[in-house]
Enzyme design. Structure first.
Site, mmCIF file in Angstrom:
data_model
loop_
_atom_site.group_PDB
_atom_site.id
_atom_site.type_symbol
_atom_site.label_atom_id
_atom_site.label_comp_id
_atom_site.label_asym_id
_atom_site.label_seq_id
_atom_site.Cartn_x
_atom_site.Cartn_y
_atom_site.Cartn_z
ATOM 1 C CG LEU A 140 -1.007 -3.777 7.586
ATOM 2 C CD1 LEU A 140 -2.021 -3.259 6.599
ATOM 3 C CD2 LEU A 140 -0.648 -2.694 8.582
ATOM 4 C CD GLU A 145 -5.253 -1.047 1.985
ATOM 5 O OE1 GLU A 145 -6.317 -0.740 1.443
ATOM 6 O OE2 GLU A 145 -4.132 -0.775 1.519
ATOM 7 C CG ASN A 177 1.353 -9.740 -0.811
ATOM 8 O OD1 ASN A 177 0.750 -10.205 0.149
ATOM 9 N ND2 ASN A 177 1.644 -8.468 -0.910
ATOM 10 N N GLY A 185 -7.490 -6.688 -6.560
ATOM 11 C CA GLY A 185 -7.028 -5.316 -6.784
ATOM 12 C C GLY A 185 -6.220 -4.866 -5.590
ATOM 13 C CB CYS A 190 -0.469 -5.414 -1.660
ATOM 14 S SG CYS A 190 -0.181 -4.176 -0.378
ATOM 15 C CE LYS A 248 3.086 -1.771 -3.868
ATOM 16 N NZ LYS A 248 3.963 -2.725 -3.194
HETATM 17 N N1 LIG Z 1 -1.506 -1.038 2.110
HETATM 18 C C1 LIG Z 1 -1.315 -2.267 2.538
HETATM 19 O O1 LIG Z 1 -2.255 -3.003 2.845
HETATM 20 C C2 LIG Z 1 0.081 -2.810 2.695
HETATM 21 C C3 LIG Z 1 0.282 -4.005 3.405
HETATM 22 C C4 LIG Z 1 1.575 -4.489 3.540
HETATM 23 C C5 LIG Z 1 2.642 -3.815 2.943
HETATM 24 N N2 LIG Z 1 2.416 -2.677 2.238
HETATM 25 C C6 LIG Z 1 3.573 -1.985 1.658
HETATM 26 O O2 LIG Z 1 3.906 -0.897 2.520
HETATM 27 C C7 LIG Z 1 4.364 0.216 1.743
HETATM 28 C C8 LIG Z 1 3.510 1.431 2.030
HETATM 29 O O3 LIG Z 1 2.193 1.174 1.590
HETATM 30 P P1 LIG Z 1 0.962 2.096 1.970
HETATM 31 O O4 LIG Z 1 -0.256 1.453 1.425
HETATM 32 O O5 LIG Z 1 1.035 2.433 3.413
HETATM 33 O O6 LIG Z 1 1.339 3.412 1.119
HETATM 34 P P2 LIG Z 1 0.605 4.826 1.123
HETATM 35 O O7 LIG Z 1 0.711 5.325 -0.253
HETATM 36 O O8 LIG Z 1 -0.732 4.713 1.785
HETATM 37 O O9 LIG Z 1 1.527 5.720 2.074
HETATM 38 C C9 LIG Z 1 2.845 6.067 1.800
HETATM 39 C C10 LIG Z 1 3.131 7.411 2.482
HETATM 40 O O10 LIG Z 1 4.532 7.703 2.396
HETATM 41 C C11 LIG Z 1 4.665 9.098 2.271
HETATM 42 N N3 LIG Z 1 6.027 9.419 1.820
HETATM 43 C C12 LIG Z 1 6.574 9.336 0.593
HETATM 44 N N4 LIG Z 1 7.864 9.728 0.614
HETATM 45 C C13 LIG Z 1 8.159 10.056 1.892
HETATM 46 C C14 LIG Z 1 9.323 10.526 2.551
HETATM 47 N N5 LIG Z 1 10.475 10.737 1.883
HETATM 48 N N6 LIG Z 1 9.271 10.765 3.870
HETATM 49 C C15 LIG Z 1 8.124 10.580 4.559
HETATM 50 N N7 LIG Z 1 6.984 10.129 3.984
HETATM 51 C C16 LIG Z 1 6.992 9.872 2.670
HETATM 52 C C17 LIG Z 1 3.558 9.476 1.312
HETATM 53 O O11 LIG Z 1 3.262 10.855 1.361
HETATM 54 C C18 LIG Z 1 2.418 8.600 1.829
HETATM 55 O O12 LIG Z 1 1.646 9.278 2.815
HETATM 56 C C19 LIG Z 1 4.346 -0.259 0.294
HETATM 57 O O13 LIG Z 1 5.592 -0.755 -0.047
HETATM 58 C C20 LIG Z 1 3.325 -1.369 0.311
HETATM 59 O O14 LIG Z 1 3.535 -2.303 -0.710
HETATM 60 C C21 LIG Z 1 1.165 -2.151 2.108
#
Ligand SMILES: NC(=O)c1ccc[n+]([C@@H]2O[C@H](COP(=O)([O-])OP(=O)(O)OC[C@H]3O[C@@H](n4cnc5c(N)ncnc54)[C@H](O)[C@@H]3O)[C@@H](O)[C@H]2O)c1
Length: 424
Positions: A156, A158, A218, A267, A270, A273
């Site tokens: 997805l 953002e 990515n 920026g 994703c 990193k």
């Molecule tokens: N943001 C994006 O657009 C996107 C898109 C594709 C993939 N991703 C990947 O998905 C993953 C999550 O990204 P995000 O942007 O949603 O992160 P985020 O930081 O918005 O959310 C992560 C959540 O996990 C929670 N968390 C941490 N440890 C936990 C545990 N033990 N149990 C329950 N909850 C816990 C945190 O409190 C936080 O609310 C990353 O690996 C990212 O690279 C992100």
């Protein structure tokens, strides 16, 4: 189906709401009690178009729940999603502590067969690590139990996350052969069945290939952006117009128009990193990923470009002291409030270093800016885009929000807005 999702951030919350929307019973669990408390009262921790209504409807209809109780979540779901952060460590590698902590907490209380699905972006081999961690905890508990670890990376974007999740280009599912892998495959098919009605979008593969697919996607997108930024820098020095060049190359279907806009660098949470993590992974297997290193280096430089242009405009960095710079756009891209690794931050931090004052406005990221820079001297967060121009010496647009595309130039030029005269 009963589904549990660990991590209620951008990916976890959007996945939870969308899976509930198609009829599944979803429990979203997070370790952040404030986040969960807010969600339980209908307050979303992120700004994402369409998400609030989706959450509200599915909570009301009883298909979406929020909790901090891991044991309850483990008991609830046949399928346990991991959607927690995988931030960069100091050496650029992905920090897996949150992913492995979730695997461990699932193993601590599970009572029957579970499919553990990793949605976080993780280096190749992480599913094996999670599998080993779960097996170890189950052995310590003395309860040998069947489980599978599946890779299901999320694609997805953002700003368009709800639409992307509900209408995915593809659903990547990595499953390795095991005694129960047919059950895992069936459960994953059933889970995503509502998304495949129009045509089959699921692509099944082995776990390592699924993990690498996410990084490759990515890295490819980041490469296109850095390539275009390099072309833009060249065009500027050669007297060519990069906008014309963009149209000229985008017309070739092998290149296409997507992700070839030059700008102030990528920026977000994703691309930066993930490119770093892939470079690190490559190193670990003895491969020097030269292209990816260049992509990253170009981006780091590109994020300083706006500041360099501004400094050059005013006759050098020293001249920026005491200047008031309006900044439109703080989020790393439009339609999100996410400021992680946003180019606006590189610019503002350089401006403060030079003694300039920043007056900033963003349509969605004001709260986030307040959270990050609330105590920063030399920053005024303004109520609208024109207020940010009050007394400004220059305006920099960092995010391509629609509402910045056709501003009211007459209003911008009024002496009351800009007594010093804005430089464009
Ligand atoms: N943001 C994006 O657009 C996107 C898109 C594709 C993939 N991703 C990947 O998905 C993953 C999550 O990204 P995000 O942007 O949603 O992160 P985020 O930081 O918005 O959310 C992560 C959540 O996990 C929670 N968390 C941490 N440890 C936990 C545990 N033990 N149990 C329950 N909850 C816990 C945190 O409190 C936080 O609310 C990353 O690996 C990212 O690279 C992100």
């Amino acid at each position: 189906m009963n589904i549990s999702i660990f991590g209620t951030g951008y990916v976890g919350l959007v996945s939870g709401a969308c899976l509930a929307e198609v009829g599944h019973n979803v429990v979203c669990i997070d370790v952040d009690p404030i986040k969960i408390e807010k969600l339980q009262t209908g307050i979303l921790p992120i700004w994402e178009p369409g998400l609030e209504a989706l959450v509200e409807r599915n909570v009301m209809e009883g298909r979406l729940h929020f909790t901090t109780d891991a044991a309850h979540a483990v008991q609830h779901g046949q399928v346990q999603f991991i959607a927690v952060g995988t931030p960069s460590d100091e050496d650029g590698s992905a920090d897996l502590q949150y992913v492995l902590a979730v695997a461990e907490s699932i193993a601590r209380t599970m009572q029957d067969y579970k499919v553990i699905v990793n949605k976080s972006t993780v280096p190749v081999g992480t599913a094996d690590k999670a599998k080993a961690r779960v097996a170890q905890v189950l052995a310590e508990r003395g309860v040998p139990m069947a489980f599978d670890v599946v890779s299901n990376p999320e694609f997805l974007k953002e700003g368009a996350a709800v639409n992307d999740f509900l209408k995915p280009d593809r659903i990547i599912i990595g499953i390795n052969a095991s005694a129960n892998s047919e059950s895992a495959r069936d459960l994953m098919r059933e889970l995503y069945e509502p998304f495949n009605r129009n045509h089959e979008r699921s692509i099944f593969m082995d776990v390592r290939s699924a993990e690498l697919t996410k990084y490759a996607a990515n890295a490819m997108l980041a490469t296109k952006i850095s390539f275009m930024n390099e072309m833009a820098n060249l065009a500027e020095r050669l007297g060519a117009d990069i906008e014309e060049v963009r149209k000229g190359i985008g017309a070739d279907p092998r290149i296409g128009y997507h992700s070839i806009y030059p700008g102030c660098g990528y920026g977000g949470s994703c691309f930066p990193k993930d490119v770093k993590a892939l470079v690190h992974t490559a190193k670990q297997v003895g491969y020097n990923a030269q292209l990816l290193q260049a992509v990253e280096a170009i981006n780091v430089t590109q994020k300083t470009t706006l500041f360099s242009k501004l400094a050059a405009h005013f006759g050098g960095e020293a001249q920026l002291g005491g200047k008031t710079i309006a900044v439109w756009g703080l989020a790393f891209k439009p339609n999100t409030d996410d400021m992680r690794e946003a180019p606006s931050r590189t610019l503002m931090e350089a401006l403060w270093q030079s003694g300039a004052i920043v007056q900033a406005y963003d349509p969605a990221a004001m709260e986030e800016a307040e959270r990050i820079y609330g105590k920063q001297a030399g920053l005024t967060l303004c109520g609208d885009k024109y207020a940010a121009l009050q007394g400004a010496d220059a305006l920099v647009i960092c995010t391509e929000w629609q509402q910045f595309r056709v501003p009211d130039f007459a209003e911008m030029a009024t002496p009351s807005s800009t007594p010093n005269g804005v430089s464009y």
